[in-house]
Design an enzyme around this catalytic site. Structure first.
Site, mmCIF file in Angstrom:
data_model
loop_
_atom_site.group_PDB
_atom_site.id
_atom_site.type_symbol
_atom_site.label_atom_id
_atom_site.label_comp_id
_atom_site.label_asym_id
_atom_site.label_seq_id
_atom_site.Cartn_x
_atom_site.Cartn_y
_atom_site.Cartn_z
ATOM 1 N N ASP A 34 -8.774 40.611 -23.240
ATOM 2 C CA ASP A 34 -10.110 41.137 -22.905
ATOM 3 C C ASP A 34 -11.104 40.036 -22.571
ATOM 4 O OD1 ASP A 34 -10.525 40.009 -25.351
ATOM 5 O OD2 ASP A 34 -11.137 41.841 -26.378
ATOM 6 N N GLY A 35 -10.640 38.765 -22.579
ATOM 7 C CA GLY A 35 -11.508 37.667 -22.161
ATOM 8 C C GLY A 35 -12.100 36.847 -23.305
ATOM 9 N N ARG A 93 -31.456 23.696 -16.926
ATOM 10 C CA ARG A 93 -32.547 23.823 -15.938
ATOM 11 C C ARG A 93 -33.531 24.926 -16.305
ATOM 12 N NH1 ARG A 93 -28.833 23.909 -10.715
ATOM 13 N NH2 ARG A 93 -27.434 24.758 -12.279
ATOM 14 N N GLN A 94 -33.104 25.857 -17.140
ATOM 15 C CA GLN A 94 -34.033 26.918 -17.578
ATOM 16 C C GLN A 94 -34.662 26.451 -18.892
ATOM 17 O OE1 GLN A 94 -34.719 29.667 -15.740
ATOM 18 N NE2 GLN A 94 -36.170 30.514 -17.208
ATOM 19 N N ASP A 166 -35.718 14.891 -4.416
ATOM 20 C CA ASP A 166 -37.022 15.421 -4.830
ATOM 21 C C ASP A 166 -37.668 14.396 -5.752
ATOM 22 O OD1 ASP A 166 -36.035 15.824 -7.454
ATOM 23 O OD2 ASP A 166 -35.450 17.888 -6.995
ATOM 24 N N LYS A 189 -39.563 18.564 -2.478
ATOM 25 C CA LYS A 189 -38.817 19.826 -2.436
ATOM 26 C C LYS A 189 -39.592 20.899 -3.177
ATOM 27 C CE LYS A 189 -35.196 20.606 -5.312
ATOM 28 N NZ LYS A 189 -33.858 20.415 -5.871
ATOM 29 N N ASP A 216 -28.814 12.542 -7.252
ATOM 30 C CA ASP A 216 -29.463 13.615 -8.009
ATOM 31 C C ASP A 216 -28.699 13.821 -9.311
ATOM 32 O OD1 ASP A 216 -31.343 15.562 -8.484
ATOM 33 O OD2 ASP A 216 -30.805 16.838 -6.783
ATOM 34 N N SER A 220 -25.510 21.954 -7.160
ATOM 35 C CA SER A 220 -25.013 23.296 -7.457
ATOM 36 C C SER A 220 -24.582 23.960 -6.151
ATOM 37 C CB SER A 220 -26.109 24.091 -8.176
ATOM 38 O OG SER A 220 -25.654 25.380 -8.462
#
Ligand code: R5P
Length: 292
Positions: A34-35, A93-94, A166, A189, A216, A220
């Protein structure tokens, strides 16, 4: 000290263990139909300092769950201390709320890692080093940019122009410049916070018939590097090397960057793939050697 190579960093973990002269303990991993993830230590863990090496590149969520299982089980089985070495730290990044109501995903991951029992956290070229302040345990953010610059030099790129795609990447471009001595610059950017689409402003750079290295932290989708490469080629740059620490290369990014005119795409084994030409093992081993 014992080193445990997680399923996402098997080769890197072994390399770090060898460099440290530490015992390398292999772990059994499997996925249920099931993962769900399963881990099992087949060796004893006594009152020892344990280093778990597990990058969290795609599939990020699975890699993170495996990391949490490894940390929690090692603690439970009697480890004296646990150092989590996570070369690519997913969700980094979040690191803030860009739009109202968003989860600060990085902070959630940090809470989980700490709650599992990690005593130290080591990563490489995290997107925003300041975001590590959410950790209560000691952290280290190592950098592979110097190693990438040396690699570029070894490829005959001494004298190449170092370009940050950037402004945030400018300190990294300066490190590359200090090795290649070919000048350095940056582009501006902007990213649409809803669509994620980026725009990179045109800017005249001193690159006519000159090689260039674009540097960089992460590639992604490749959009950032494609835009930077396009600008360099439009200004008649010579060879263009596109380099980063974490080459996630989603959506055929490598091929698209080459199509845009880059001559090479180089990353590290923080994300093991066919562009991992540089290993972060020496900087991690060096840090761990000094830290214990
Ligand atoms: C963000 O600013 C990062 O430093 C990278 O520039 C970004 O993650 C690259 O993403 P993509 O390859 O999708 O343009």
């Amino acid at each position: 000290m014992i080193v445990i190579p997680g399923p996402s960093s098997k080769e890197l973990g072994i390399k770090i263990g060898i460099l440290l002269g530490a015992r390398v303990v292999h772990v059994e991993f499997k996925r249920f139909p099931d993962g769900e993830s399963y881990v099992r230590y087949t060796d004893e863990i006594n009152w020892e300092d344990v280093v778990i090496v597990q990058t969290t590149s795609p599939p990020q969520d699975t890699r993170l769950v495996q990391l949490l299982l490894l940390i929690d089980a090692a603690k439970d089985l009697g480890a004296r201390s646990i150092t989590a070495v996570v070369p690519y730290f997913a969700y980094s990044r979040q690191d803030k709320r860009f739009r109202p109501g968003e989860a600060i995903s990085l902070r959630t991951m940090i809470k989980l890692i700490e709650a599992s029992g990690a005593d130290r956290f080591v990563t490489v070229d995290v997107h925003n080093p300041d975001a590590l302040r959410y950790f209560k345990i000691p952290t280290a953010n190592l950098s592979a940019i110097g190693l990438l610059a040396e690699y570029a030099k070894g490829c005959g790129l001494e004298g190449a122009f170092s370009l940050a795609p950037d402004e945030h990447a400018l300190p990294r471009a300066k490190v590359v410049e200090s090795v290649l001595n070919g000048g350095c610059g940056w582009l501006t950017k902007e990213r649409n916070t809803i669509t994620g689409k980026i725009t990179v402003a045109e800017k005249t750079l001193n690159v006519q018939h000159k090689d260039a290295v674009v540097i960089d932290d992460i590639i992604s989708t490749g959009s950032t590097m494609i835009a930077a490469t396009g600008i360099l080629k439009k200004q008649n740059a010579g060879r263009v090397a596109v380099m980063c620490t974490h080459a996630l290369l989603t959506e055929g990014a490598k091929e698209k960057i080459i199509e845009a005119g880059a001559d090479m795409v180089v990353g590290t084994d923080s994300v093991p793939n066919d562009v991992s030409a540089v290993s972060v093992a020496p900087i991690v081993a060096d840090y761990l050697r000094k830290g214990f």
